[in-house]
Design an enzyme around this catalytic site. Structure first.
Site, short mmCIF file in Angstrom:
data_model
loop_
_atom_site.label_atom_id
_atom_site.label_comp_id
_atom_site.label_asym_id
_atom_site.label_seq_id
_atom_site.Cartn_x
_atom_site.Cartn_y
_atom_site.Cartn_z
N ASP A 1 0.83 -1.21 0.00
CA ASP A 1 0.00 0.00 0.00
C ASP A 1 0.86 1.25 0.00
O ASP A 1 2.04 1.19 0.33
CB ASP A 1 -0.80 0.08 1.31
CG ASP A 1 -1.94 -0.89 1.36
OD1 ASP A 1 -2.37 -1.34 0.30
OD2 ASP A 1 -2.39 -1.18 2.48
N LYS B 1 -3.62 2.72 -1.71
CA LYS B 1 -4.71 2.96 -0.79
C LYS B 1 -4.36 4.28 -0.15
O LYS B 1 -3.29 4.42 0.41
CB LYS B 1 -4.71 1.85 0.24
CG LYS B 1 -5.80 1.96 1.24
CD LYS B 1 -5.72 0.82 2.22
CE LYS B 1 -6.62 1.15 3.38
NZ LYS B 1 -6.39 0.33 4.53
N MET C 1 -7.56 8.36 10.06
CA MET C 1 -8.34 8.65 8.85
C MET C 1 -9.34 9.78 9.11
O MET C 1 -10.42 9.78 8.54
CB MET C 1 -9.12 7.40 8.38
CG MET C 1 -8.25 6.19 8.16
SD MET C 1 -9.20 4.70 7.74
CE MET C 1 -9.95 4.30 9.30
N1 SAH Z 1 -2.91 0.04 9.86
C1 SAH Z 1 -2.49 1.42 10.03
C2 SAH Z 1 -3.65 2.38 9.96
C3 SAH Z 1 -4.36 2.37 8.62
S1 SAH Z 1 -5.62 3.60 8.52
C4 SAH Z 1 -1.73 1.55 11.35
O1 SAH Z 1 -1.77 0.63 12.17
O2 SAH Z 1 -1.05 2.56 11.53
C5 SAH Z 1 -4.74 4.93 7.79
C6 SAH Z 1 -4.61 6.06 8.78
O3 SAH Z 1 -3.53 5.81 9.67
C7 SAH Z 1 -4.25 7.40 8.16
O4 SAH Z 1 -5.41 8.05 7.67
C8 SAH Z 1 -3.68 8.14 9.33
O5 SAH Z 1 -4.70 8.61 10.21
C9 SAH Z 1 -2.96 7.03 10.07
N2 SAH Z 1 -1.52 6.98 9.78
C10 SAH Z 1 -0.84 6.00 9.18
N3 SAH Z 1 0.47 6.26 9.14
C11 SAH Z 1 0.62 7.46 9.76
C12 SAH Z 1 1.76 8.28 10.07
N4 SAH Z 1 3.00 7.92 9.72
N5 SAH Z 1 1.54 9.44 10.72
C13 SAH Z 1 0.30 9.82 11.08
N6 SAH Z 1 -0.80 9.08 10.82
C14 SAH Z 1 -0.64 7.92 10.18
#
Ligand code: SAH
Length: 247
Positions: free
Chosen positions: A34, A56, A170
């Site tokens: 992704d 995504k 998100m």
């Molecule tokens: N599985 C992922 C989350 C997926 S949903 C996890 O465990 O981190 C995607 C959301 O994760 C984004 O919209 C954002 O809110 C958050 N996100 C993912 N990576 C990020 C990062 N490096 N910094 C801030 N928010 C992040």
């Protein structure tokens, strides 16, 4: 028939990858990844490894989830070691459970390799512990993606009156709706709130404000970003440690 590793890539900083994830990535015949998985990780793979991007963006799938499931399945029919690489942890808003179920129904073996979720690690890199003695005894990780027009919310907003920590993933486009809702259930406009963008990476940026001020402060923040609501946000004043590469 191959094995599929539903693998957490961690939040951004490549060194936050687990040893187990690194091992399966090195052995992979194909890596299906992704946008949120740091592409630098792909460099660890062996010669000849194939890469399939199933982009995504910010919780919105460019490729529908059904198609992603099928791509993983088809690759499992062709290859021995299939890595499905997902940002953060595969089971935290990663739809990893749906992918695993699709494979299970088709008799494909799979393993789950948890990853460090952004929900905890981006706050940590911002100097915000999600729990802290005397400040927050629990934290929740909540989707911020639910449509603001949804008549019956699945989110238990009424339970969010306490001082404990809430991390919205998100949720950046819904920030005005989220802050409004939190005030409706009884939080003060002065309640602390932070937005962390590109957490744990060199481009990490953090804005700190209150439910009243955060919308303006965060209006130009790039994604991916998450929202932290809680008194723990104030600890950043003392615990800020990671500077990224500020200009
Ligand atoms: N599985 C992922 C989350 C997926 S949903 C996890 O465990 O981190 C995607 C959301 O994760 C984004 O919209 C954002 O809110 C958050 N996100 C993912 N990576 C990020 C990062 N490096 N910094 C801030 N928010 C992040």
């Amino acid at each position: 028939m191959g094995n599929v590793y539903l693998t957490g890539a961690g939040p951004g900083d490549v060194e936050l990858l687990t040893l187990k994830a690194a091992r399966v990535i090195k052995e992979a015949d194909v890596i299906i990844y992704d946008r949120l998985a740091n592409p630098d990780i792909l460099e660890m793979s062996k010669d000849g490894c194939e890469f399939v991007y199933v982009g995504k963006e910010d919780g919105r799938h460019i490729m529908p989830q059904d198609d992603i499931n099928e791509v993983i399945y088809q690759n499992a029919l062709k290859h021995e070691n299939v890595v499905r690489l997902k940002g953060g942890d595969p089971f935290v808003f990663g739809r990893g459970g749906e992918e695993a179920a699709y494979l299970q129904e088709r008799g494909i073996g799979f393993e789950i390799i948890p990853g460090i979720t952004s929900a905890i690690s981006a706050p940590a890199y911002a100097g915000i512990p999600v729990t802290h003695r005397g400040v927050a005894v629990s934290f929740r990780v909540v989707t911020g993606h639910e449509s603001p027009n949804k008549k019956v919310s699945q989110i238990p907003w009424e339970n969010f009156r306490t001082d404990d920590t809430i991390v919205f993933l998100m949720g950046l486009h819904n920030l005005p709706k989220i802050t409004k809702k939190l005030k409706e259930v009884g939080k003060e406009g002065s309640f602390p709130c932070a937005v962390i963008s590109k957490g744990t990476t060199k481009e990490q940026s953090v804005v700190v404000g209150t439910l009243d001020t955060i919308i303006d402060l965060a209006k130009d923040v790039p994604t991916p970003a998450l929202i932290v609501v809680g008194k723990v946000v104030e600890l950043r004043k003392q615990l800020e440690w990671f500077k990224g590469e500020e200009a």
